[in-house]
Write an enzyme that holds these catalytic residues in place. Sequence first.
Site, mmCIF file in Angstrom:
data_model
loop_
_atom_site.group_PDB
_atom_site.id
_atom_site.type_symbol
_atom_site.label_atom_id
_atom_site.label_comp_id
_atom_site.label_asym_id
_atom_site.label_seq_id
_atom_site.Cartn_x
_atom_site.Cartn_y
_atom_site.Cartn_z
ATOM 1 N N GLY A 212 0.781 -1.230 0.000
ATOM 2 C CA GLY A 212 0.000 0.000 0.000
ATOM 3 C C GLY A 212 0.808 1.273 0.000
ATOM 4 N N GLU A 430 -1.568 -36.689 4.117
ATOM 5 C CA GLU A 430 -2.162 -35.512 4.759
ATOM 6 C C GLU A 430 -2.652 -35.844 6.160
ATOM 7 O OE1 GLU A 430 -1.652 -32.795 3.364
ATOM 8 O OE2 GLU A 430 -1.081 -33.571 1.400
ATOM 9 N N ASP A 505 7.771 -30.631 1.535
ATOM 10 C CA ASP A 505 8.017 -30.754 2.974
ATOM 11 C C ASP A 505 9.509 -30.849 3.262
ATOM 12 O OD1 ASP A 505 5.271 -30.821 3.396
ATOM 13 O OD2 ASP A 505 5.195 -32.999 3.154
#
Length: 652
Positions: A212, A430, A505
Site C-alpha cells: 500500500g 495428509e 516438505d
Amino acid sequence: MVFWIVLVLVLLVAFQMFEMGKEPQYRISYSEFLAQVDRGNVKKITFKGLEVRGQLATPTVVSVPATTERGRTREVKVEQFVLVLPAEDKDLPQRILEKNPSTIVEGQIPGGSTWVKVLGSAIPLLLIFGIWLLFMRQMQVGGNRAFSFGKSRARMFGGDRPRVTFNDVAGCDEAKEELQEIIEFLKEPKKFQKLGGRIPKGALLLGPPGTGKTLLARAVAGEANVPFFSMSGSDFVEMFVGVGASRVRDLFETGKKHAPCILFIDEIDAVGRHRGAGLGGGHDEREQTLNQLLVEMDGFESNEGVILVAATNRPDVLDPALMRPGRFDRRIVVDLPDVRGREGVLKVHSRKTPLAEDVDLGVLARATPGMSGADLANLVNEAALLAARRNSNKVMMDDLEEAKDKIYLGPERKSRVVKEETKRLTAYHEAGHAVVGSALEYSDPVHKVTIIPRGNAGGLTFFLPEDDRSEYSKAWCLDTITQALGGRVAEEMVLNRMGSGAQSDIQMVSKLVRKMVMQWGMSPKIGPIAFGERDEQVFLGRDITQTPEYSEKTAQEIDDEIKRIIDESYDRAKKILEDRIDILHRMANALLERETLDAAEIKVILEGGTLEPLPPRLAVKPAEEAATERAVEPERKKIPGIPPIAEPGPTS
C-alpha cells in the site's frame, strides 16, 4: 459488394445522361470572343474571375482546338463557349453592353487593387509557413526549448477525480500517523515553526510489494489541500543524455511555483541506485540524474514548502547520500499487515461486497499470514466472482475460504483422474501431517485437510496460526519440522512406500534446519555463531560474490548437526503415529470418503467420535472412481504419441 457496384454504375449512367442533355461548351480564343462581342452576337455572359462563360445569340462556326491532333484546329458550330481572359480589363463589361444592349451580364471582373494582388499571391506562402510553424511548436516546449524531452512529466492531481483518504487505508496505522503529521505541517506550519521545527524535506516509503505504498501517497493527495504532483522513477530515464537531470530541475521548478506542495516519485530505485557500481566505466546517465536530484533536495538553494515523497521496495540499493537526513528525513516502513491489520484491510475491501452472516473476517485474517493488502483485495474479489458464479446474492465464508486456497495453491483440479492407490497415498500423507501436528505442543492448530489436487499439489494440510510470528523459538521450529515430516512417516508406516509428494516438505524442513544451525545459533554443538554471511553486490548479482567464511571441518559439523536434528524429528513423528495409529486410519478413511475435513470434523476424529454420514449424492465412491480410471487409462494408451497419465505424489 454487388449492391455497391450496381449503385456506382447507376450513378455513372445518370451522370452521363445528365451531361448528354446539356449543350456542349467549347473553348474559343480571346480574339474570336471580341469579334463576337463587336458583332453583337452575345446573348448571355458570366464572369468568374478571369474565367468567362457565355452563350451566342446565333450559333456560329468558329475554329476551336482539335482533340485528336496536337497543334491543329477544327471548324465547329458553337453556341455555348468558355475562355480565360489574358488580363484584367475594367472596360470589357461596358464594351459588351454597348455592342449587345440585350445581353445578360452576371458576375464581374476582379478589381485591380495592389494589396489584393499581394495578398492573393502571398496566401500559399503564408499557409506553408503556418504548417511549418505548427510542426515546430509541437516539437518545442513553450516556444523557447529545442525539444520537449527535458520537460517534467509530472501529473498534477486535483479535485476532478475520486478522492482516496486515510479511511480507505488500513493495516499501516504508524505510516498513516507519520504522513498525517506532514499534512498538518503543510496546513499549519506556524504550529511547528514557533518551536523551531522545520518542515521535513522528504519521506521515503519502504516495504514489500503490495503493502500500500502508492495507496498511501494517493491518500496524502486526497487529505492534503495542496497541489500534489505524481511521477514515476522511470520517467526520468530517456534515450538522450541529460534529459533525466533536466526533468528533475523542471519538476522542482514546478513545485516551487505551487509551493507548498507535495512531489511523489514512485519506484525511486530506478534513478536512486548506488553510484560508482557500474561495470566498464563511462558516463552513466542515471548517476547524472541522481546527482541533480541530490542537489535539488538539499543543495545550495532551498526548496521551502516542497516535500518529496518517494516509494520503493528496494531500499538496499539506494545511494547513501539520498537516504541521509536533510533529504529523506523520514523513512516510513510499510510492512506486511498483522492480524488486526489484515482484518482492517478485509473490512475496507469488502465495503461494497454483501457478506453473509457466517462470514468471520477475524478467522479469515488469522488464516492469511504473510498476505499483503493487494493479496487481500484480490482474495475478496475472487470470492465475489465465485459467489456470482453460483448466482448467489451474498458472499459466503466458503467462498472466501475457496478464494484463499485458490490464491495460495491454484484452483481445484476435480476433473483430474487419480488412481485409487495414489489417492490412498495422499490421504495417509495428509492425515499424517494432521495427526502429528495435533499431538505437538507448539505446533499451530490444524484448520483444514483436503486431498483435492490444487495446482501441483496433490493435497493440503492447512495450519491456522494463532498470531503473527516475528520471532521463532527452538521449540516451535522442532515441532514444525516434526509435523512436516509426519506425511512421509505415515506413507512408510502404513503403505511401506515413499512418494515424491514429500518434496515440498523436505525442502521446507531443510531450509528451516539450516537457518537454525547457521544463522540462529540453535545447535548446542555449533554454538551461537553465524555462518554464510553474504558479501552482496546488488549490481553484480546478489549471490555471485558469496564466499564461505568457515573451514571444511566446520562445514562437516554443520551437515552433521542438520542431519541429527532431522533424524531426531523423524523418529519423534514416527513414535507419535505409532501411538495414534487408529486415529491415523480413521482420518485417512474420512478423507477418502469426504475429500475435505474442516477443523470441527478433525476435532471429532481426534477425540474418538463419529462423523455424521454424508448425503448419498456427496459421498465419494472409490470403487466407481477406480472403475472409471481403469476405463479411461487404456483409451489414452491407444492414442499414439501421448504417454499415460503421470501420477505425481501428493504435496502439502
